[in-house]
Design an enzyme around this catalytic site. Structure first.
Site, PDB file in Angstrom:
ATOM      1  N   CYS A 108      -9.401   2.898  -9.670  1.00 36.35           N
ATOM      2  CA  CYS A 108     -10.106   3.627 -10.401  1.00 36.35           C
ATOM      3  C   CYS A 108     -11.685   3.061 -10.544  1.00 36.35           C
ATOM      4  CB  CYS A 108      -9.846   4.099 -11.908  1.00 36.35           C
ATOM      5  SG  CYS A 108      -7.804   4.513 -11.762  1.00 36.35           S
ATOM      6  N   GLU A 122      -2.010  -9.838  10.648  1.00 35.99           N
ATOM      7  CA  GLU A 122      -3.221  -9.091  10.290  1.00 35.99           C
ATOM      8  C   GLU A 122      -3.736  -7.840  11.230  1.00 35.99           C
ATOM      9  OE1 GLU A 122      -4.967  -8.879   7.855  1.00 35.99           O
ATOM     10  OE2 GLU A 122      -6.958  -8.071   8.201  1.00 35.99           O
ATOM     11  N   LYS A 132      -4.068  -4.083  10.074  1.00 31.61           N
ATOM     12  CA  LYS A 132      -5.251  -3.406  10.248  1.00 31.61           C
ATOM     13  C   LYS A 132      -4.817  -1.955  10.882  1.00 31.61           C
ATOM     14  CE  LYS A 132      -7.681  -4.820   8.093  1.00 31.61           C
ATOM     15  NZ  LYS A 132      -7.313  -5.812   7.411  1.00 31.61           N
ATOM     16  N   ARG A 188     -13.503   2.325  -3.721  1.00 34.96           N
ATOM     17  CA  ARG A 188     -12.577   1.826  -4.210  1.00 34.96           C
ATOM     18  C   ARG A 188     -11.166   2.699  -4.012  1.00 34.96           C
ATOM     19  NH1 ARG A 188     -14.439  -1.634  -8.793  1.00 34.96           N
ATOM     20  NH2 ARG A 188     -12.572  -1.169 -10.079  1.00 34.96           N
ATOM     21  N   ASN A 228      -9.452   2.681 -16.725  1.00 36.39           N
ATOM     22  CA  ASN A 228      -8.980   2.112 -15.721  1.00 36.39           C
ATOM     23  C   ASN A 228      -7.597   1.023 -16.361  1.00 36.39           C
ATOM     24  OD1 ASN A 228     -10.624   2.911 -14.137  1.00 36.39           O
ATOM     25  ND2 ASN A 228     -11.787   1.046 -13.472  1.00 36.39           N
ATOM     26  N   GLY A 229      -6.644   1.051 -15.787  1.00 36.95           N
ATOM     27  CA  GLY A 229      -5.540   0.456 -16.187  1.00 36.95           C
ATOM     28  C   GLY A 229      -4.227   0.978 -16.913  1.00 36.95           C
ATOM     29  N   LYS A 254      -9.565  -0.139  -2.817  1.00 35.94           N
ATOM     30  CA  LYS A 254     -10.042  -1.405  -2.400  1.00 35.94           C
ATOM     31  C   LYS A 254      -9.629  -2.658  -2.992  1.00 35.94           C
ATOM     32  CE  LYS A 254     -12.865  -3.965  -0.083  1.00 35.94           C
ATOM     33  NZ  LYS A 254     -12.365  -4.280   1.484  1.00 35.94           N
ATOM     34  N   TRP A 268      -7.181   6.675  -9.481  1.00 37.06           N
ATOM     35  CA  TRP A 268      -6.375   6.502  -8.390  1.00 37.06           C
ATOM     36  C   TRP A 268      -4.923   6.701  -9.196  1.00 37.06           C
ATOM     37  CZ3 TRP A 268      -2.681   2.419  -7.327  1.00 37.06           C
ATOM     38  CH2 TRP A 268      -2.313   2.444  -5.890  1.00 37.06           C
ATOM     39  N   HIS A 278      14.920 -11.834  18.855  1.00 35.60           N
ATOM     40  CA  HIS A 278      16.067 -11.715  17.741  1.00 35.60           C
ATOM     41  C   HIS A 278      16.067 -10.673  16.927  1.00 35.60           C
ATOM     42  CE1 HIS A 278      16.574 -16.306  18.318  1.00 35.60           C
ATOM     43  NE2 HIS A 278      15.258 -16.270  18.210  1.00 35.60           N
ATOM     44  N   GLU A 308      -3.043   0.324   8.524  1.00 40.09           N
ATOM     45  CA  GLU A 308      -3.634   0.704   7.370  1.00 40.09           C
ATOM     46  C   GLU A 308      -4.806   2.027   7.618  1.00 40.09           C
ATOM     47  OE1 GLU A 308      -5.032  -2.081   4.525  1.00 40.09           O
ATOM     48  OE2 GLU A 308      -6.082  -3.323   6.107  1.00 40.09           O
TER      49      GLU A 308
HETATM   50  O1  M6R Z   1      -9.575  -8.247  -3.077  1.00 38.02           O
HETATM   51  P1  M6R Z   1      -8.416  -9.258  -2.388  1.00 38.02           P
HETATM   52  O2  M6R Z   1      -8.715  -9.802  -1.140  1.00 38.02           O
HETATM   53  O3  M6R Z   1      -7.573  -9.714  -3.287  1.00 38.02           O
HETATM   54  O4  M6R Z   1      -7.353  -7.749  -1.699  1.00 38.02           O
HETATM   55  C1  M6R Z   1      -5.856  -8.118  -1.306  1.00 38.02           C
HETATM   56  C2  M6R Z   1      -5.538  -7.036  -0.811  1.00 38.02           C
HETATM   57  O5  M6R Z   1      -5.199  -6.173  -1.545  1.00 38.02           O
HETATM   58  C3  M6R Z   1      -6.240  -6.706   0.286  1.00 38.02           C
HETATM   59  O6  M6R Z   1      -6.400  -7.675   1.322  1.00 38.02           O
HETATM   60  C4  M6R Z   1      -5.697  -5.531   1.053  1.00 38.02           C
HETATM   61  O7  M6R Z   1      -4.377  -5.877   1.874  1.00 38.02           O
HETATM   62  C5  M6R Z   1      -6.454  -4.734   2.218  1.00 38.02           C
HETATM   63  N1  M6R Z   1      -6.439  -3.337   2.310  1.00 38.02           N
HETATM   64  C6  M6R Z   1      -6.463  -5.184   3.519  1.00 38.02           C
HETATM   65  O8  M6R Z   1      -7.367  -4.566   4.741  1.00 38.02           O
END
Ligand code: M6R
Length: 608
Positions: A2, A481, A485, A27, A100-101, A603, A74, A504, A488
């Site tokens: 949010c 990673e 990518k 965000r 937020n929260g 984000k 969110w 395995h 997501e």
């Molecule tokens: O802000 P942060 O680096 O702590 O965030 C951690 C994860 O939420 C962040 O890396 C998330 O996995 C991203 N969507 C990756 O692209």
């Protein structure tokens, strides 16, 4: 997650709020709303979906008024519907809140208020909170908010306005970031700096337990009791251009393409070539303290966790010190074995990830020394750790983390070099490592210059439903990673594995529909990874090879081959990840996905 923005001053609030919400879109959110106080009372407009839905509803007729609050939600408690969107109002309809929260004891408060005749129109915990403030209101919004917050459990970053006190915003923070923007005769409240940059770079960061009272004449900070608090005004270094797309079709592409510069910025001022070591004074640890460390725990989430795994390889290889990498969400609840001889490294782009923050607090409680590798200056993690390194990668707006990752690995290289030189790494080895580090930005650019090649490759795999990423050693985290990518932003199911693990289990999945990405720079296990390629080829899988040289041997095995410049083995992830970021980006664009704001993702994940 949010987003919050609020304004009080001489200008019309509504258009400023909508602009601010647009800056907060990155965000991640699923509904939006604003509330403005004017001579006719409190006007609230909200809509499920993107900001454009709210704008359509407003249809050019923005509510008048010079104080207001805006929110992008969110969903956590209650579906992403218009009734659940913020702002919410109290029973009288005079007081509005954005939040937020999570209010954890909302259920009990709701029951108590229902018994007193309150009726609720949403499923949210936030609406309960504003009803409680309305119930406690006795002529002062500030005091009613303070009293209500003394009764609630949970996390919040929030802002209230009321038609009974035009011009006033009462904001408070506990566990969810909030800052006050100090303009000329105007004041803002926001969950991060992005909606403020157009208007002011002077900000005051609120800490947990603090309230801010804003009027067109000034602002005050206090706690939930009555104590007034003096806080410094900080200057934000980022300018507006850094949070705009600047000619790129997406923030993600811009941020991928900025990596020559962002990595240079992370390394700047930290390398001592003559001594073959790094200067990392920000860690606030003397050489003696660094030598006494017996164990390192790295904690983070998502992409930052993957960077942490690379740090494990670096620290163990270079400094011969045992390292564990823990998901922050597990660390915080796991009774972790850390004490004053443990160094805990928290890695976070945003510096606000709730689990990583909680892990830092847990580590500190147990006596460990904590350092943060954080991008966002002034963020909560950066302020709570004992020391650290700012990444200086510049703002990362795209939800998929890209340039923060390479900067995190660069920062881990700096920490590893420092600790290793105090232990067993020779000056010559240190100098050699530095030379490789310094050469990285140009090598990153060489790969970026060939992005057309990767775009064509993406075209060939755009219809895939699954993908496998395989790497070994320090490139195993790159496999994780790369897979993250792709999934997501393109929603293609992808998994990363250590290449030798394929036999395995995952090998069962391989057929002619399965692209398998091999991350295989020429290192100690190169020949072994070629054998893994043979195994995939034999089962009809489509091999994409990331190698230093597309020679005859690779050519025979691979359906597609991408060349990566050579570097120090431990630094290779900072190069191998670049084509994988580009590949995911181009696949997602071809599939028509919303690259910068993928579905369901936020984000900065400020709730558990
Ligand atoms: O802000 P942060 O680096 O702590 O965030 C951690 C994860 O939420 C962040 O890396 C998330 O996995 C991203 N969507 C990756 O692209």
């Amino acid at each position: 997650m949010c987003g919050i923005v609020g304004y009080t001053g001489p200008r019309q609030a509504a258009s400023l709020l909508i602009e601010g919400l647009r800056r907060l879109e990155y965000r991640g959110y699923d509904s939006a709303g604003i509330a403005v106080v004017n001579g006719r009372g409190l006007e609230v407009m909200k809509a499920a979906g993107k900001l454009s839905a709210l704008e359509q509803q407003l249809a050019g007729k923005l509510p008048q008024g010079t104080v207001g609050i805006g929110h992008t939600r969110w969903a956590t408690h209650g579906a992403p519907t218009t009734p659940n969107a913020h702002p919410h109002t109290d029973q009288s309809g005079d007081i509005a809140v954005i939040h937020n929260g999570i209010i954890e004891n909302a259920g009990a408060i709701r029951k108590m208020l229902e018994a007193r005749g309150h009726t609720f129109t949403s499923e949210t915990d936030t609406e309960v909170l504003v009803h409680l403030v309305g119930e406690l209101y006795d002529g002062s919004l500030e005091e009613a908010v303070a009293a209500a917050l003394r009764d609630v459990d949970g996390a919040y970053g929030l802002a209230f306005i009321s038609e009974r006190e035009p011009g006033v915003i009462v904001a408070a923070r506990k566990g969810s970031p909030l800052l006050v923007g100090v303009g000329e005769d105007e004041y803002f409240i926001a969950s991060d700096a992005s909606p403020l940059l157009e208007h002011t770079r002077s900000v005051v960061y609120l800490d947990d337990g603090e309230m801010a009272i804003l009027t067109p004449d000034g602002y005050r900070i206090r706690n939930l009791e009555t104590t007034q608090i003096d806080k410094p005004v900080n200057q934000i270094e980022w300018d507006l251009a850094t949070i705009e797309r600047g000619g790129y079709s997406h923030f993600m592409l811009k941020e991928i393409c900025e990596q020559r510069e962002s990595v240079t910025n992370t390394l700047r001022g930290h390398l001592l070539e003559e001594e073959g070591t790094s200067r990392v004074t920000g860690l606030n640890l003397s050489d003696e303290q660094l030598k006494r460390i017996e164990r390192i725990v790295i904690t983070a989430c998502g992409t930052s966790w993957h960077a942490g795994l690379i740090g494990e390889y670096m620290l163990e290889e270079m400094a011969r010190i045992p390292v564990e990498v823990e998901y922050a969400s597990e660390f915080r609840y796991r009774n972790p074995v850390v004490d004053e001889r443990t160094l805990v490294i928290a890695i976070s782009q945003s510096g606000e990830t709730a689990d990583t923050l909680a892990a830092v607090r847990e580590a500190k409680l147990r006596g460990a020394r904590t350092i943060g590798l954080v991008n966002v200056v002034g963020s909560t993690i950066a302020r709570e750790v004992d020391g650290g390194i700012y990444l200086h990668a510049g703002p990362e707006v795209g939800v998929a983390s890209t340039k923060a990752f390479t900067s995190q690995v660069a920062a881990l290289a700096l920490v590893s070099l420092r600790i290793a030189r105090l232990r067993n790494l020779s000056i010559l080895q240190g100098r050699d490592f530095i030379q490789h580090l310094q050469a990285l930005p140009d090598k990153i650019q060489q790969i970026l210059n060939r992005s057309d090649e990767i775009e064509q490759l993406a075209e060939r795999f755009v219809r895939a439903s699954n993908a496998l990423y395989l790497g070994r050693g320090v490139n195993f985290p790159v496999a994780l990673e790369g897979a993250l990518k792709l999934k997501e932003i393109s929603y293609i199911h992808a998994e990363g594995y250590p290449a030798a693990e394929m036999k395995h289990g995952p090998i069962a999945l391989i057929d002619e529909m399965m692209p398998v990405v091999f991350i295989a720079p020429k290192d100690a296990v190169y020949q072994k990874i070629l054998s893994n390629m043979e195994e995939v080829k034999a089962r009809g899988g489509k091999v994409i090879a990331l190698v230093n040289e597309c020679d005859a041997q690779v050519d025979r095995l691979a359906d597609a081959c991408i060349e990566i410049p050579e570097t120090h083995e431990l630094l290779s992830p900072m190069l191998t990840i670049i084509p994988l970021q580009l590949f995911s980006y181009y696949v997602a664009v071809r599939r028509g996905c919303n690259v910068d704001q993928p579905r369901n993702l936020a984000k900065s994940v400020t709730v558990e």
